[in-house]
Design a protein around this motif. Structure first.
Motif, PDB file in Angstrom:
ATOM      1  N   VAL A   1       0.856  -1.197   0.000  1.00 46.76           N
ATOM      2  CA  VAL A   1       0.000   0.000   0.000  1.00 46.76           C
ATOM      3  C   VAL A   1       0.890   1.245   0.000  1.00 46.76           C
ATOM      4  CG1 VAL A   1      -1.731   1.315   1.282  1.00 46.76           C
ATOM      5  CG2 VAL A   1      -1.888  -1.193   1.182  1.00 46.76           C
ATOM      6  N   ALA A   2       1.896   1.251   0.894  1.00 51.47           N
ATOM      7  CA  ALA A   2       2.798   2.404   0.983  1.00 51.47           C
ATOM      8  C   ALA A   2       3.532   2.616  -0.346  1.00 51.47           C
ATOM      9  CB  ALA A   2       3.800   2.193   2.120  1.00 51.47           C
ATOM     10  N   ALA A   3       3.975   1.530  -0.962  1.00 51.92           N
ATOM     11  CA  ALA A   3       4.704   1.635  -2.236  1.00 51.92           C
ATOM     12  C   ALA A   3       3.808   2.244  -3.316  1.00 51.92           C
ATOM     13  CB  ALA A   3       5.210   0.264  -2.665  1.00 51.92           C
ATOM     14  N   ALA A   4       2.547   1.807  -3.340  1.00 48.55           N
ATOM     15  CA  ALA A   4       1.613   2.357  -4.338  1.00 48.55           C
ATOM     16  C   ALA A   4       1.448   3.861  -4.124  1.00 48.55           C
ATOM     17  CB  ALA A   4       0.263   1.645  -4.242  1.00 48.55           C
ATOM     18  N   PHE A   5       1.376   4.277  -2.859  1.00 47.27           N
ATOM     19  CA  PHE A   5       1.248   5.719  -2.561  1.00 47.27           C
ATOM     20  C   PHE A   5       2.488   6.467  -3.037  1.00 47.27           C
ATOM     21  CE2 PHE A   5      -2.299   6.257   0.774  1.00 47.27           C
ATOM     22  CZ  PHE A   5      -3.079   5.313   0.128  1.00 47.27           C
ATOM     23  N   MET A   6       3.644   5.862  -2.834  1.00 56.24           N
ATOM     24  CA  MET A   6       4.910   6.482  -3.264  1.00 56.24           C
ATOM     25  C   MET A   6       4.943   6.686  -4.776  1.00 56.24           C
ATOM     26  SD  MET A   6       7.012   7.073  -0.845  1.00 56.24           S
ATOM     27  CE  MET A   6       7.112   6.781   0.881  1.00 56.24           C
ATOM     28  N   LEU A   7       4.245   5.793  -5.499  1.00 57.01           N
ATOM     29  CA  LEU A   7       4.246   5.892  -6.967  1.00 57.01           C
ATOM     30  C   LEU A   7       3.160   6.834  -7.463  1.00 57.01           C
ATOM     31  CD1 LEU A   7       4.881   2.128  -7.827  1.00 57.01           C
ATOM     32  CD2 LEU A   7       6.514   4.009  -7.966  1.00 57.01           C
ATOM     33  N   GLY A   8       2.392   7.390  -6.537  1.00 56.34           N
ATOM     34  CA  GLY A   8       1.403   8.401  -6.937  1.00 56.34           C
ATOM     35  C   GLY A   8      -0.047   8.009  -6.729  1.00 56.34           C
ATOM     36  N   ALA A   9      -0.285   6.774  -6.269  1.00 59.60           N
ATOM     37  CA  ALA A   9      -1.669   6.338  -6.061  1.00 59.60           C
ATOM     38  C   ALA A   9      -2.264   7.001  -4.829  1.00 59.60           C
ATOM     39  CB  ALA A   9      -1.705   4.819  -5.895  1.00 59.60           C
TER      40      ALA A   9
END
Ligand code: TUI
Length: 314
Positions: free
Chosen positions: A178-186
């Motif tokens: 989830v955190a990684a997706a947020f880092m990519l802009g999600a």
């Protein structure tokens, strides 16, 4: 607590969507995810409008919270299911495995928020132009029908191509994802495979067992020859099908072999004839637990990761 624009847009507590898993995501699972604060989604799969309407009504009877309907666009019933979604004033429609352009105006007129899965930048731009409310960028780590790109590449490219909220999907099964997706802009995630171990998920016990025992190399993609690549567990069915794709078999013989294989896995747990759709994250699914607990763990697990993300910045 993590809150994003997606929560306000969809009227949900946590920015977690449950994947529209064909033949699996019924009214019971969708309601459980929505009750847990995410957005549960009933999957139409290949089902008729009436069968799907029954599941929508089951979800409605189990929760007052918003939930969605996933329409699989390769289904022979896609037109009637699309119509039913408008009649039922479904809060949110997600689409998969195709281009929903011809339904967009009808859904928007019915007050539905449309969130298509896009597997390319071109599709992201088209859906933005046609009035989608958000986009799901689903990479090929996911289970079921897969596109060419991985989540790591597709997600930032889609974020660059649209001003809409973007939901990351494919390869996400815990707070780190989830955190990684947020880092990519999600600003939200869609999670499928992790919910296969939800208490409220009615798959055959053999299916669940195979997911719980899966390791990193236990999924594979088949179906490229007929133009419909799907990721599933590496069972004897999947291995035999992969061999058949490179044999002298005709396209008709090949598609006959796959016919009915998805529901056979879900209902009968038949390892010889069933195709057990699953994402690469099957290896990260370790226990049976309530859907609401999964939603909470995904979000609570992301918080410390996001807070710690600046530790290397000096
Ligand atoms: O749709 C999925 N996952 C699915 S659908 C499914 S059922 C099925 N039945 C028969 C054959 C294949 C699958 C099982 N799992 N995920 C969303 C998704 N959509 N992934 C990729 C796409 C996609 C692909 C092409 C979306 C749009 C698209 O556009 C093509 C076009 O028309 O330009």
């Amino acid at each position: 607590m993590i809150k994003t624009v997606l929560c306000d847009l969809l009227g949900i507590e946590y920015p977690v969507l449950q994947g529209g898993m064909a033949w699996i995501a019924d009214g019971r699972l969708a309601a459980a995810v929505s009750e847990g604060g995410g957005l549960g989604i009933v999957a139409a799969g290949n089902g008729s409008a009436e069968r799907t309407r029954e599941q929508v009504r089951i979800a409605r009877s189990l929760t007052d919270k918003p939930f969605g309907l996933n329409i699989m666009l390769m289904s022979p019933h896609a037109d009637e299911v699309a119509q039913m979604a408008a009649e039922e004033h479904i809060a949110v429609v997600t689409t998969g495995a195709g281009n929903p352009s011809k339904y967009m105006a009808m859904w928007k007129d019915a007050g539905i928020r449309v969130i298509p899965v896009v597997a390319s930048v071109a599709m992201a731009k088209l859906m933005t132009r046609l009035g989608a409310s958000a986009l799901i960028a689903e990479g090929g780590e996911s289970g079921g029908h897969v596109g060419e790109l991985t989540t790591m590449v597709l997600l930032p490219l889609v974020c660059d191509a649209t001003n809409l909220p973007v939901i990351g999907a494919g390869g996400i099964a815990d707070g780190r994802g989830v955190a990684a997706a947020f880092m990519l802009g999600a600003c939200g995630v869609q999670v499928g495979t992790r919910f296969l171990s939800a208490e409220e998920c009615s798959i055959h016990p053999t299916y669940r067992e195979k997911i719980l025992k899966a390791n990193d190399l236990c999924t594979m993609v088949t179906g490229k020859r007929l133009g419909h690549p799907v990721r599933s567990l590496r069972t004897s069915f999947a291995r035999d099908y992969a061999k058949a794709e490179y044999s002298g078999m005709t396209d008709e013989e090949l598609s006959g072999r796959a016919s009915g294989a998805f529901p056979t896995a879900v209902r009968d747990g038949d390892l010889e004839k069933g195709c057990f759709l699953a994402g690469q994250t099957a290896a990260m699914v370790h226990k049976v637990q309530p859907a609401a607990e999964i939603v909470r763990e995904l979000i609570e697990g992301a918080e410390p990761v996001l807070r710690g993300a600046t530790q290397w910045v000096k």
